[in-house]
Motif scaffolding. Structure first.
Motif, PDB file in Angstrom:
ATOM      1  N   MET A   8       0.898  -1.261   0.046  1.00 56.40           N
ATOM      2  CA  MET A   8      -0.027   0.080   0.125  1.00 56.40           C
ATOM      3  C   MET A   8       0.843   1.220  -0.029  1.00 56.40           C
ATOM      4  N   VAL A   9       1.874   1.512   0.766  1.00 54.21           N
ATOM      5  CA  VAL A   9       2.943   2.499   0.787  1.00 54.21           C
ATOM      6  C   VAL A   9       3.538   2.505  -0.648  1.00 54.21           C
ATOM      7  N   VAL A  10       3.924   1.399  -1.323  1.00 51.79           N
ATOM      8  CA  VAL A  10       4.536   1.752  -2.577  1.00 51.79           C
ATOM      9  C   VAL A  10       3.456   2.274  -3.410  1.00 51.79           C
ATOM     10  N   VAL A  11       2.400   1.919  -3.636  1.00 53.94           N
ATOM     11  CA  VAL A  11       1.066   2.288  -4.468  1.00 53.94           C
ATOM     12  C   VAL A  11       1.008   3.930  -4.197  1.00 53.94           C
ATOM     13  N   LEU A  12       1.010   4.148  -2.879  1.00 58.94           N
ATOM     14  CA  LEU A  12       0.547   5.608  -2.643  1.00 58.94           C
ATOM     15  C   LEU A  12       1.859   6.468  -3.218  1.00 58.94           C
ATOM     16  N   PHE A  13       3.154   5.934  -2.843  1.00 54.20           N
ATOM     17  CA  PHE A  13       4.280   6.536  -3.285  1.00 54.20           C
ATOM     18  C   PHE A  13       4.253   6.668  -4.980  1.00 54.20           C
ATOM     19  N   GLY A  14       3.747   5.547  -5.757  1.00 57.66           N
ATOM     20  CA  GLY A  14       3.766   5.704  -7.157  1.00 57.66           C
ATOM     21  C   GLY A  14       2.798   6.697  -7.783  1.00 57.66           C
ATOM     22  N   ILE A  15       1.398   6.544  -6.804  1.00 57.12           N
ATOM     23  CA  ILE A  15       0.427   7.646  -7.297  1.00 57.12           C
ATOM     24  C   ILE A  15       0.862   9.032  -7.110  1.00 57.12           C
ATOM     25  N   SER A  16       1.585   9.274  -6.180  1.00 56.02           N
ATOM     26  CA  SER A  16       2.090  10.639  -5.721  1.00 56.02           C
ATOM     27  C   SER A  16       2.915  10.956  -6.851  1.00 56.02           C
ATOM     28  N   LEU A  17       4.083  10.196  -7.100  1.00 55.37           N
ATOM     29  CA  LEU A  17       4.968  10.458  -8.129  1.00 55.37           C
ATOM     30  C   LEU A  17       4.251  10.741  -9.405  1.00 55.37           C
ATOM     31  N   LEU A  18       3.263   9.942  -9.905  1.00 56.31           N
ATOM     32  CA  LEU A  18       2.514  10.137 -11.275  1.00 56.31           C
ATOM     33  C   LEU A  18       1.911  11.598 -11.287  1.00 56.31           C
ATOM     34  N   VAL A  19       1.274  11.722 -10.065  1.00 57.39           N
ATOM     35  CA  VAL A  19       0.291  12.934 -10.044  1.00 57.39           C
ATOM     36  C   VAL A  19       1.123  14.306  -9.953  1.00 57.39           C
ATOM     37  N   PHE A  20       2.211  14.130  -9.232  1.00 59.74           N
ATOM     38  CA  PHE A  20       3.318  15.268  -9.266  1.00 59.74           C
ATOM     39  C   PHE A  20       4.070  15.421 -10.594  1.00 59.74           C
ATOM     40  N   GLY A  21       4.306  14.369 -11.400  1.00 56.79           N
ATOM     41  CA  GLY A  21       4.974  14.746 -12.671  1.00 56.79           C
ATOM     42  C   GLY A  21       3.797  15.137 -13.623  1.00 56.79           C
ATOM     43  N   LEU A  22       2.781  14.616 -13.806  1.00 60.52           N
ATOM     44  CA  LEU A  22       1.692  15.102 -14.429  1.00 60.52           C
ATOM     45  C   LEU A  22       1.378  16.842 -14.200  1.00 60.52           C
ATOM     46  N   GLY A 261     -14.103   7.944  -7.001  1.00 56.80           N
ATOM     47  CA  GLY A 261     -13.521   8.684  -8.019  1.00 56.80           C
ATOM     48  C   GLY A 261     -14.533   9.057  -8.854  1.00 56.80           C
ATOM     49  N   GLY A 262     -15.525   8.510  -9.258  1.00 59.90           N
ATOM     50  CA  GLY A 262     -17.042   8.915  -9.880  1.00 59.90           C
ATOM     51  C   GLY A 262     -17.449   9.993  -9.218  1.00 59.90           C
ATOM     52  N   ALA A 263     -17.360  10.262  -8.027  1.00 59.80           N
ATOM     53  CA  ALA A 263     -17.849  11.302  -7.208  1.00 59.80           C
ATOM     54  C   ALA A 263     -17.453  12.615  -7.945  1.00 59.80           C
ATOM     55  N   VAL A 264     -16.433  12.587  -8.424  1.00 60.38           N
ATOM     56  CA  VAL A 264     -15.754  13.971  -8.756  1.00 60.38           C
ATOM     57  C   VAL A 264     -16.823  14.743  -9.919  1.00 60.38           C
ATOM     58  N   VAL A 265     -17.087  13.631 -10.768  1.00 57.81           N
ATOM     59  CA  VAL A 265     -18.094  14.223 -11.819  1.00 57.81           C
ATOM     60  C   VAL A 265     -19.546  14.473 -11.364  1.00 57.81           C
ATOM     61  N   GLN A 292      -2.709  17.460  -5.268  1.00 54.59           N
ATOM     62  CA  GLN A 292      -1.670  16.553  -4.963  1.00 54.59           C
ATOM     63  C   GLN A 292      -2.327  15.562  -3.553  1.00 54.59           C
ATOM     64  N   GLY A 293      -2.806  16.705  -2.716  1.00 56.51           N
ATOM     65  CA  GLY A 293      -3.220  16.073  -1.513  1.00 56.51           C
ATOM     66  C   GLY A 293      -4.407  15.456  -1.557  1.00 56.51           C
ATOM     67  N   ALA A 294      -5.311  15.856  -2.284  1.00 51.32           N
ATOM     68  CA  ALA A 294      -6.755  15.327  -2.557  1.00 51.32           C
ATOM     69  C   ALA A 294      -6.758  13.997  -3.241  1.00 51.32           C
ATOM     70  N   THR A 295      -5.826  13.966  -4.305  1.00 48.90           N
ATOM     71  CA  THR A 295      -5.254  12.625  -4.900  1.00 48.90           C
ATOM     72  C   THR A 295      -4.842  11.557  -3.953  1.00 48.90           C
ATOM     73  N   LEU A 296      -4.009  12.206  -3.103  1.00 56.16           N
ATOM     74  CA  LEU A 296      -3.301  11.083  -2.179  1.00 56.16           C
ATOM     75  C   LEU A 296      -4.496  10.669  -1.297  1.00 56.16           C
ATOM     76  N   VAL A 297      -5.192  11.394  -0.790  1.00 52.21           N
ATOM     77  CA  VAL A 297      -6.128  10.974   0.263  1.00 52.21           C
ATOM     78  C   VAL A 297      -7.059   9.960  -0.364  1.00 52.21           C
ATOM     79  N   ILE A 298      -7.877  10.027  -1.645  1.00 54.52           N
ATOM     80  CA  ILE A 298      -8.428   9.233  -2.439  1.00 54.52           C
ATOM     81  C   ILE A 298      -7.982   7.872  -2.665  1.00 54.52           C
ATOM     82  N   ALA A 299      -6.436   8.029  -2.927  1.00 50.61           N
ATOM     83  CA  ALA A 299      -5.778   6.843  -3.106  1.00 50.61           C
ATOM     84  C   ALA A 299      -5.514   6.065  -1.798  1.00 50.61           C
ATOM     85  N   LEU A 300      -5.385   6.848  -0.759  1.00 51.17           N
ATOM     86  CA  LEU A 300      -5.352   6.041   0.429  1.00 51.17           C
ATOM     87  C   LEU A 300      -6.737   5.436   0.995  1.00 51.17           C
TER      88      LEU A 300
END
Length: 323
Positions: A8-22, A261-265, A292-300
């Motif tokens: 789970m920690v690895v997934v959260l790190f990967g999502i943070s890196l992806l969102v930060f890069g995008l 995720g669907g709640a965004v729309v 970054q914070g909102a995405t990280l919380v949703i992923a968590l």
């Protein structure tokens, strides 16, 4: 369990890196947006230095991860310098209320309909239900939401078009004190967003329950239960549904994450003041810390729900062990 937590920690790190890069790849400068069209290049450069945006991207990411590990998600660029954790804490309850209401509705509709379709396979009810689910899975959320607004708000005038009433826990407390009006108002505001968000989950749960029940109903132990003279209700709910529920739990767990995720729309359509609306506004303003914070919380939340599903799986089926 420790291995799952490490994953789970690895997934959260990967999502943070992806969102930060995008966020750093898309065009648009938060400093230029914040200062407006009249700002000079010197003003923009000065603000970028103050915000730390002139530093190397890798350095910004390391700083972000170090702060996030301490629970500090930074401050908003555009919302008066409010802390991101405070903003998320203010909007997350509304999203959770909407997502869990939609899931409760999806389970309440999908499980009974799926069982009924399996018990009466190829009947008129089964054919009509499968046709409706096929249509439902093809409907985009935004289109369905607008149809609901046209029907229930503009034509029938039963439900409000947008907004949120009093939070449900507070509305329940008010009802216990003898004032039921806030609860009615909250449920009226919640009805259309929850129905819109729940449709895809209803379709998946219905089809999954039907498929799992058909497989279980053909097992030998079910035929044995019937031969012992048990009622159809006892065979269906005590023997068949209990064993068919395992794959359904997986779908329900995944759908809770999908609903977040669907709640965004959905929140954008109905002006629901949740995390999705906060995220959409932050993206349009290039408010990097909030995105970054909102995405990280949703992923968590999604990862924690998946972990809970795995634990429930092992609890319901003792043959399953996680080393």
């Amino acid at each position: 369990m420790l291995r799952r937590l490490a994953q789970m920690v690895v997934v959260l790190f990967g999502i943070s890196l992806l969102v930060f890069g995008l966020l750093h790849l898309v065009p648009g400068d938060p400093a230029a947006l914040l200062l407006g069209q009249q700002a000079t290049a010197q003003d923009i450069a000065r603000l970028r230095h103050v915000m730390g945006l002139d530093r190397p991207v890798w350095y910004q990411f390391v700083q972000y991860v170090a702060r996030a590990a301490r629970g500090d998600l930074g401050t908003s660029i555009f919302l008066g310098g409010q802390r991101v954790t405070v903003l998320i804490g203010a909007h997350l309850p509304a999203t959770a209320e909407l997502a869990f209401a939609a899931m409760a509705l999806a389970v309440a509709v999908g499980v009974p309909v799926g069982v009924l379709c399996a018990v009466r396979q190829y009947s008129l009810i089964d054919v009509v239900s499968m046709a409706v689910t096929q249509i439902g899975v093809s409907m985009p959320v935004f289109w369905l939401g607008m149809l609901f607004i046209l029907l229930f708000s503009l034509q029938l005038r039963w439900l409000p078009t947008f907004g949120r009433g009093m939070p449900l826990p507070a509305a329940f407390l008010a009802m216990l004190e003898g004032n039921g009006a806030p609860l009615v108002d909250s449920l009226r505001h919640l009805a259309m967003p929850a129905m819109t968000l729940a449709l895809s989950a209803v379709v998946l749960i219905t089809r999954m329950v039907r498929s799992a029940m058909l497989e279980v109903l053909g097992q030998d132990y079910v035929r044995t239960a019937r031969s012992k003279g048990l009622t159809a209700r006892a065979v269906t709910y005590r023997h068949a549904l209990r064993n068919a529920v395992l794959p359904v739990i997986t779908i329900v767990g995944l759908q809770v994450g999908a609903l977040l995720g669907g709640a965004v729309v959905t929140e954008t359509i109905f002006a629901w003041p949740g995390l999705g609306q906060l995220l959409i506004n932050a993206i349009s303003q290039r408010d990097f810390p909030v995105v970054q914070g909102a995405t990280l919380v949703i992923a968590l939340v999604f990862s924690v729900i998946n972990l809970a599903v795995d634990v429930a799986y092992a609890w319901l089926d003792p043959r399953i062990h996680y080393g």
